[in-house]
Design a protein around this motif. Structure first.
Motif, PDB file in Angstrom:
ATOM      1  N   LYS A  16      38.561  52.265  67.350  1.00 42.81           N
ATOM      2  CA  LYS A  16      38.789  52.226  65.903  1.00 42.81           C
ATOM      3  C   LYS A  16      40.239  51.838  65.606  1.00 42.81           C
ATOM      4  N   PHE A  17      41.150  52.414  66.383  1.00 41.84           N
ATOM      5  CA  PHE A  17      42.570  52.115  66.170  1.00 41.84           C
ATOM      6  C   PHE A  17      42.868  50.654  66.457  1.00 41.84           C
ATOM      7  N   ASP A  19      41.032  48.134  66.260  1.00 38.67           N
ATOM      8  CA  ASP A  19      40.479  47.262  65.215  1.00 38.67           C
ATOM      9  C   ASP A  19      41.420  47.109  64.035  1.00 38.67           C
ATOM     10  N   THR A  20      42.395  48.028  63.904  1.00 41.21           N
ATOM     11  CA  THR A  20      43.314  47.978  62.750  1.00 41.21           C
ATOM     12  C   THR A  20      44.628  47.274  63.074  1.00 41.21           C
ATOM     13  N   THR A  21      44.819  46.875  64.330  1.00 43.92           N
ATOM     14  CA  THR A  21      46.135  46.377  64.738  1.00 43.92           C
ATOM     15  C   THR A  21      46.314  44.877  64.547  1.00 43.92           C
TER      16      THR A  21
END
Length: 324
Positions: A16-17, A19-21
């Protein structure tokens, strides 16, 4: 505001993390609680997050054994290992506890990212504001306070030091984009530039004038002594927990376990998120002579970290300890 590190304890949270970078540089530390060298390198990682040159780098602390799918995906068979990612793809890695080499690789890949992907105009404006507000007093100079790279920077550092000013610095020689764009942003064509509470005071000549007129101190924010602030925070409530995150969203496994113990004990307590205040995070370790978090205080006295609290619970002494 400098970069920050994220503690992740599961493969799902890691995905999940990531995917935000986007296309940001991500440095993942595959570690283990039982390995002392991992704890040492986590301290190194914390220092790197405070470096304003790496404000766009995302640092991750990942327990290798708690995220087996991710560890397998990256072929992690020992710790510590640092994997460098961009756009979810591995671009480099470092095996073992080698602080100088880690710093060197972060510097290299951060500079490559800045060169290859220049930020849009609105992004550089946001970044400049973050840098300007990274500390109550920010000095943009050539070099650093230990090694000024020009006579003007050396003079302003001497003035600030002589007057006992607490300040942070940014080396404009390390970032050509900041060096050029800050001139336009501040409408001030030269360096050094001194900011207080996010507002430009000026360069060396202005600071000298403020010294001559006795106005320098009045133009700078009054710094509360860190020790006084720590005492105030420790005594804010009968039971104070200094942790990563808060009781609703703990940001590390140790903090999460500590919250669970206190909730089981049914006591009223307050928390302080040390990830939100770097001065408190570093200062409290020295003040308490306790190098890790979480830290639990009762009536202003340090009880200890998670291991101590667990021992108290097992021995049946926790309830009386929390009652003070």
């Amino acid at each position: 505001m400098a970069a920050s590190s994220v503690d992740i304890t599961s493969s799902e949270d890691f995905e999940k993390f990531i995917d935000t970078t986007g296309n940001s540089l991500v440095v993942v530390h595959f570690s283990a609680d039982w390995a002392p060298q991992c704890k040492q390198m986590n301290d190194v990682l914390d220092e790197l997050t405070k470096d304003t040159r790496f404000i766009n780098v995302r640092f991750v602390k990942l327990e290798a054994e708690s995220a087996p799918e991710v560890s397998e995906k990256f072929g992690i068979s020992a710790v510590p290992v640092f994997v460098f990612l961009r756009g979810k793809k591995e671009v480099d890695r470092l095996n073992g506890a080698n602080a100088p080499e880690l710093t060197k690789k972060v510097e290299h890949h951060a500079s490559v990212a800045a060169t290859a992907l220049p930020a849009p105009e609105e992004d550089i404006t946001v970044r400049l504001r973050k840098l300007i507000n990274a500390a109550p007093v920010m000095l943009f100079m050539k070099g650093n306070p230990q090694e000024p790279r020009c006579g003007f920077s050396r003079q302003i550092v001497d003035i600030l030091n002589q007057h006992g000013v607490q300040y942070s610095t940014f080396d404009i020689l390390s970032d050509q984009t900041v060096r050029q764009e800050l001139k336009t942003f501040s409408d001030w064509p030269t360096y050094p530039q001194l900011y207080a509470n996010g507002e430009l005071l000026g360069g060396l000549d202005i600071v000298k004038e403020l010294v001559e007129t006795g106005e320098l101190e009045s133009q700078l924010p009054k710094a509360e002594k860190l020790e006084d602030r720590l005492k105030s925070l420790i005594n804010k409530d009968k039971i104070m927990l200094f942790m990563k995150g808060n009781r609703e969203q703990p940001r590390c496994g140790f903090s999460k376990q500590m919250i669970a113990v206190l909730q089981d004990a049914g006591v009223k307590y307050s928390t302080f998120d040390i990830l939100e205040d770097e001065a408190v995070r570093q200062g409290l370790k020295k003040y308490s002579e306790w190098p890790t978090y979480p830290q639990l205080y009762v009536n202003g006295e340090l009880i200890g970290g998670l291991d101590i609290v667990k021992e108290l619970k097992e021995s049946g002494e926790l309830e009386s300890t929390l009652q003070g």
